[in-house]
Motif scaffolding. Sequence first.
Motif, mmCIF file in Angstrom:
data_model
loop_
_atom_site.group_PDB
_atom_site.id
_atom_site.type_symbol
_atom_site.label_atom_id
_atom_site.label_comp_id
_atom_site.label_asym_id
_atom_site.label_seq_id
_atom_site.Cartn_x
_atom_site.Cartn_y
_atom_site.Cartn_z
ATOM 1 N N ALA A 11 4.266 3.208 -7.746
ATOM 2 C CA ALA A 11 5.038 2.202 -7.027
ATOM 3 C C ALA A 11 6.507 2.571 -6.936
ATOM 4 O O ALA A 11 7.190 2.182 -6.017
ATOM 5 C CB ALA A 11 4.878 0.852 -7.709
ATOM 6 N N GLY B 187 6.770 3.880 0.630
ATOM 7 C CA GLY B 187 6.530 2.709 -0.192
ATOM 8 C C GLY B 187 5.873 1.546 0.494
ATOM 9 O O GLY B 187 5.887 0.448 -0.011
ATOM 10 N N VAL B 188 5.299 1.798 1.671
ATOM 11 C CA VAL B 188 4.631 0.678 2.328
ATOM 12 C C VAL B 188 3.153 0.634 1.982
ATOM 13 O O VAL B 188 2.490 -0.354 2.228
ATOM 14 C CB VAL B 188 4.792 0.742 3.864
ATOM 15 C CG1 VAL B 188 6.219 0.474 4.256
ATOM 16 C CG2 VAL B 188 4.329 2.059 4.411
ATOM 17 N N ASN C 108 -4.458 -3.505 -0.355
ATOM 18 C CA ASN C 108 -4.919 -2.479 -1.269
ATOM 19 C C ASN C 108 -4.927 -2.920 -2.720
ATOM 20 O O ASN C 108 -5.465 -2.229 -3.564
ATOM 21 C CB ASN C 108 -4.020 -1.248 -1.155
ATOM 22 C CG ASN C 108 -4.109 -0.637 0.221
ATOM 23 O OD1 ASN C 108 -5.202 -0.388 0.711
ATOM 24 N ND2 ASN C 108 -2.980 -0.425 0.859
ATOM 25 N N SER C 109 -4.294 -4.015 -2.990
ATOM 26 C CA SER C 109 -4.130 -4.398 -4.388
ATOM 27 C C SER C 109 -5.479 -4.680 -5.042
ATOM 28 O O SER C 109 -6.428 -5.124 -4.396
ATOM 29 C CB SER C 109 -3.237 -5.635 -4.467
ATOM 30 O OG SER C 109 -3.322 -6.183 -5.749
ATOM 31 N N GLY C 110 -5.534 -4.403 -6.315
ATOM 32 C CA GLY C 110 -6.749 -4.709 -7.066
ATOM 33 C C GLY C 110 -6.968 -6.197 -7.185
ATOM 34 O O GLY C 110 -8.042 -6.661 -7.577
ATOM 35 N N ARG C 111 -5.937 -6.945 -6.844
ATOM 36 C CA ARG C 111 -6.034 -8.393 -6.952
ATOM 37 C C ARG C 111 -6.616 -9.030 -5.693
ATOM 38 O O ARG C 111 -6.649 -10.241 -5.573
ATOM 39 C CB ARG C 111 -4.638 -8.959 -7.191
ATOM 40 C CG ARG C 111 -4.384 -9.324 -8.618
ATOM 41 C CD ARG C 111 -2.978 -9.842 -8.734
ATOM 42 N NE ARG C 111 -2.228 -8.987 -9.625
ATOM 43 C CZ ARG C 111 -1.602 -7.890 -9.251
ATOM 44 N NH1 ARG C 111 -1.604 -7.529 -7.991
ATOM 45 N NH2 ARG C 111 -0.968 -7.169 -10.125
ATOM 46 N N ARG D 99 4.406 -2.909 6.130
ATOM 47 C CA ARG D 99 4.006 -4.051 5.317
ATOM 48 C C ARG D 99 3.969 -5.311 6.156
ATOM 49 O O ARG D 99 4.802 -5.521 7.035
ATOM 50 C CB ARG D 99 5.003 -4.246 4.182
ATOM 51 C CG ARG D 99 5.003 -3.133 3.195
ATOM 52 C CD ARG D 99 6.061 -3.380 2.163
ATOM 53 N NE ARG D 99 5.726 -4.530 1.335
ATOM 54 C CZ ARG D 99 6.041 -4.599 0.049
ATOM 55 N NH1 ARG D 99 6.647 -3.590 -0.532
ATOM 56 N NH2 ARG D 99 5.739 -5.653 -0.652
ATOM 57 N N VAL E 185 -0.750 7.561 -6.574
ATOM 58 C CA VAL E 185 0.092 6.485 -6.066
ATOM 59 C C VAL E 185 0.978 5.996 -7.201
ATOM 60 O O VAL E 185 0.512 5.801 -8.307
ATOM 61 C CB VAL E 185 -0.763 5.305 -5.564
ATOM 62 C CG1 VAL E 185 0.140 4.209 -5.035
ATOM 63 C CG2 VAL E 185 -1.713 5.764 -4.510
ATOM 64 N N ARG F 149 -9.730 7.694 -5.799
ATOM 65 C CA ARG F 149 -8.293 7.803 -6.055
ATOM 66 C C ARG F 149 -7.891 9.246 -5.752
ATOM 67 O O ARG F 149 -7.726 10.062 -6.637
ATOM 68 C CB ARG F 149 -8.039 7.446 -7.514
ATOM 69 C CG ARG F 149 -6.595 7.228 -7.841
ATOM 70 C CD ARG F 149 -6.437 6.130 -8.845
ATOM 71 N NE ARG F 149 -6.744 4.833 -8.240
ATOM 72 C CZ ARG F 149 -5.857 4.127 -7.537
ATOM 73 N NH1 ARG F 149 -4.653 4.590 -7.352
ATOM 74 N NH2 ARG F 149 -6.186 2.966 -7.036
#
Lengths: 312, 1071
Positions: free
Chosen positions: A67, A47-48, A210-213, A126, A65, A61
């Motif tokens: 969460a 989960g990291v 990695n976030s889309g944000r 993380r 993945v 992709r």
Amino acid sequence: MASQLIREWVGIQQFPAATQAYLLDLLSKLKQQNVSSLTILVMGKGGVGKSSTVNSVVGERVVAVSAFQSEGPRPIMISRSRAGFTLNIIDTPGLIEGGYVNDQTLEIIKRFLLDRKIDVLLYVDRLDAYRVDNLDKQVIKAITDSFGKEIWRKALIVLTHAQLSPPDGLEYDLFFSKRSEALMKIVKMGARIKKQDTWGSSIPVVLVENSGRCNKNEYDEKILPDGTAWIPNLVKMITDVALNGSKAILVDKKLIEGPNPNRRWKEFIPLIFAFQYFFIIKPIQGAIKSDIAKEARPSWELRDGGGASRKF
Amino acid sequence: MVADGVDEGGTHEKVPVKEDDGLMSNGEDAVREIAELNVDEEMRNDADESIPTLGVVLEKLDHGMEDELENVSVEGLVDTDQKGISSVEVVYASDQCEEFVDTDLATEGKLTIDKDLEVAPAANHPDDLDEGNATLATENKVHVKVEPESATASFESVYHDADREVKKPSSSADTEYQNDISKEVKHATNGPDSFQGKISEQVPTSIDKPSSTSDESVTRESGILTTSEELKSEKDEQITAGKIEINQEDVTSRTQQPVENVQENLHNHTLAEKLEKKDSDCGDDTKKVIRENGVQAAEEVASSGRSMNHAPVPARPAGLGRAAPLLEPAPRVSQQSRVNGAVSHAQAQHIEDPANGESEDHDETREQLQMIRVKFLRLAHRLGQTPHNVVVAQVLYRLGLAEQIRGRNGGRVGAFSFDRASAMAEQAEASGQEPLDFSCTIMVLGKTGVGKSATINSIFDEVKFSTDAFDTGTKKVQDVIGTVQGIKVRIIDTPGLLPSLTDQRQNEKILHSIKRFIKKTPPDIVLYLDRLDMQSRDLGDMPLLRTITEIFGPSIWFNAIVVLTHAASAPPDGPNGTASSYDMFVTQRSHVVQQAIRQAAGDMRLMNPVSLVENHSACRTNRAGQRVLPNGQVWKPHLLLLSFASKILAEANALLKLQDSPPGKPFASRSRAPPLPFLLSTLLQPRPQPKLPEEQYGDDDGMDDDLDESSDSDDESEYDELPPFKQLTKAQVSKLTRTQKKAYFDELEYREKLFMKKQLKEERRRRRMMKKMAAAAKDQPSEYIDNAEEESGGAASVPVPMPDLALPASFDSDNPTHRYRYLDNSTQWLVRPVLDTHGWDHDVGYEGINLERLFVVKEKIPISFSGQVSKDKKDANVQMEVASSLKHGEGKSTSLGLDMQTVGKDLAYTLRSETRFSNFRKNKATAGLSFTLLNDALTAGLKVEDKLIVNKCLRLVVTGGAITARGDVAYGGSLDATLRDKDYPLGRSLFTLGLSVMDWHGDLAVGGNIQSQLPIGRFTNLIARANLNNRGAGQVSLRVNSSEQLQIALLGLIPLFKRLLDLPQQWQLGQ
């Protein structure tokens, strides 16, 4: 161990032009060094963001993945080739289960890696986890026990979730350095890297988001809070590590299974024999002989008329 | 003496079981019994080797088959309340009948005394039948019935279990106790937050019952029954309320728990309705079944000697001949409604007997409740919440519900309207005059680095504790008191816990320090913190959660709120790469944590409310400067409101005396009222005082000897004077004519009798001699003492050959008896294995160990020690008894004893002392005190006993006592009269009258029983028994034991055959 299908690295085209150019540059640099393939092993707690990082690097992709659920307990190898260069990334399941290192998972990973060469190890954690604990140490220890201390020469610490605002009003850089410091400390402890091993302190730390944000710069590259585009940076660090002169780790049977226990101490066998002969057999024989010499003949033997002489 | 013997035989529960195998009972009793039995056996052995004993009992034959349960003959019953019985009890009833079948079919050539020994523990079975009856009685009122299929199905399964059960009377006795416990649980823990825990307690116990493998559904069903009844009575209100809730839920869909709660309510309604429907569907069948069960239950109640005697072992299941089974708990109607949900307080309402003139103090209670309501509304107001907030509404609804349930007789006006309270609250707040009498203690628990200290700082809006992202800021448990919006809040901060399995030792240390810290001031609510943005998958936190559960007990989770920090973090990317919604993220994450807690607590019904927290300085704030989560929620008031709500509900509980553990002590082991009736009956049980070895074989006291002395001279040598008599061989006997035979047997019997009399007399004389010698030896100069002592000691330690298990003919490896033969060694310690010879196939059968020893201190004070440890797959039992007695003065003796035994899951320690005065020749008075520590409840008891020996035949025992714990008092008394044959123990006739009275919670239970045993002819015994209690339940049983007609034994096969014949039919039905 099904042979992995090596596909054309199409994901690279998804990257912004700037990133693409940079990556291709790096690849050609690798080719110049006569390196035509690179195997990257990604390990870390569950989960990291290991799989996310793999997806980000490949640009596709490729690994599912989620969460909240852990992926299956199997490692996955993704092979992509581009311009004669093959990139193998091995994504592994999280090592922690129920508060301890899952030996079975580790075993599966080891078997999977049999006869492969690991050029780079990405140890993922993380950035926004504040504390390091025994679990981290155990994971590092497990990796070290499996592949040897030397693997840390080819290691790269990857900190995901890099886009954060540090707590307590800390500076981002300060937070990052503190966090990487803490991790380095635990890595050294877990990997039993001695103080005098100078290379130990040079394990590079890379940030990943990695976030889309994730914020992007004007070239549409994902950037870290400090402004660097992280994918090129990561790949560059990977190539640096791959070319840092240390030997790649070949995972062979010996590494996995350890030395054959049957062969251990074998050279001592004749010595033991000799010892037994001189210090056990001889004294016993001597003792028996002296006993016989001292023995009084029993009365019945005397009475029965000693016709039978002693034999032994 | 027969009665006593029986009683004492029953004291060692394990032992009677083993007697089948020839393993004799322990210690003194056993020895005495052996003596008796040996005598009798000698007598019988001549007649025939295999004497079948056949008990023909009226209803028991009927019980022979559980199929016939439906047409159980009621002839034997004096009066049976046509009470229903819940299916749990059904299980017992049929168990019981199995047991009877087994006993009756047994053809082991046992004496009747022996037989009684077997029955005695068995008869003790259904202790809470009355309880069940009571519950069901109410159920009948509302016409809730078990649906027929399931009922019969349960019989089926029970039958198979019963088979096994029969073989383990000891364990069943054990279970009885559990039963008792579960009943206790039913009584005691009936508060909001305890409900979930209670269910979990209840279900295991019911599963643990002897019929453990039988359907749990049976028990469940019963649970549902009680629940549904309750719900139905409140149905209308609940449904309307539920609707209200739903509306609110529509309005605010943020928190999902209340909704679920409501849904659960509705679900229960539907369940209840379903049951009702089923009830109307199923016709007479069901009723019949239930009625039959009731009948049987009643019988069982009646048949149990003293139905409250059901502690595992040291409790003495008084056998036949003791007082009637009336020392059972008062019937209480206990129901739980199943309200589960948001604020983690499932509410279970306990309904007190509504006849206590409640309506008077109801008004007062209601006023106080109103004050609580106002208080809560004020709290909500201060936190900026309207009464329409989900949490607020939920709490108000519950308060209303509780009030209604509590005051059923009172008016129900305004139960759900809070307008008045709201107005009052607003007024109070507006004036600002009245101080708010409220404070709340919150404890914060969680992994290291999740932000415990930071959260506390946020709550108080100032830095109370220093925090550091990289270092554990909190090193020790500490608390801080502050005010939030004028509300006094005390928060306990704790050091961070570590998730790794290897760190649990460290965690334990931390948790223990926390436990010590909160001992004095327990928190009202616990916050379990975790990070929202950390996906702790793969059961990563399980070791940690388990450690918490281990140390604080699962009850910690009943009052826990899950707090997810870092609530402002962005949700992770979904599987398709797009960001998932925040709400989804929160829901999923909460679910993961809740699930983990459920698993760790071992209670799947737990539903911890979730609250979100964001401590980051960069957190978005609203205009008022309050931190706002991405979903627009202002987290701090929400968190505080949840915490306060739980405190408020606890207060309401305390007020309404919904019997709950003391509020605010969520982790003190859930205290429940000690089972007073049970303890009382244990107390009232006469106990033999430990005796010196040389007195071992004597009767209770020298009195019998003295009484008998006069008759000594009579037929002193009658036996010797008889002409010589040659016994005939079997072949010769068969040649005799009928009259000759009769004459021969008569003569034989007469001679036997005389012979035995002579033996007895000789024995007695020998004993007296010994005593005299010992007394004389004491007077002698010291050199003789050794000698005399040796002699007397020699007599005492005449090695009694321990009858070994009857070995089977073959050395079958499956038979454990070969493996566990034991040597009777010469040490004073008597060590024996506790075997379960009727266990599973291939089972070792070795369940425990039994240890006994009699010490003599200073040649005067005997100290007996006996202990038994047994462990099977389900539970471990420990019993230990140390007793000592001291004779001081003439006819005065004091005994002191310490018992330790497992009661359910707890250990009960009893310290008791008794003083006996034999001031008159024929009268003996005993006064005793006892203290029992069970769990953390201390029970004190006092008893007075008087034993009057009217003449040789008639003796009378009157006992009275009281026991108290936590202000709860139970009184009891019993009278026991025994009329024996003149030349006891040779004469077999016996007449016993028992009466018992018990008063608990103002509930009087009176019962009596009569038993008589008459020999008819040479080989036949008639045993008649009758009992009746003041609730109208009673039983008459007639039993003939005969060793004459072997063929009668074949009757016992009839039910077996019938059963076999019915099997295929049932299979067909089953398919």
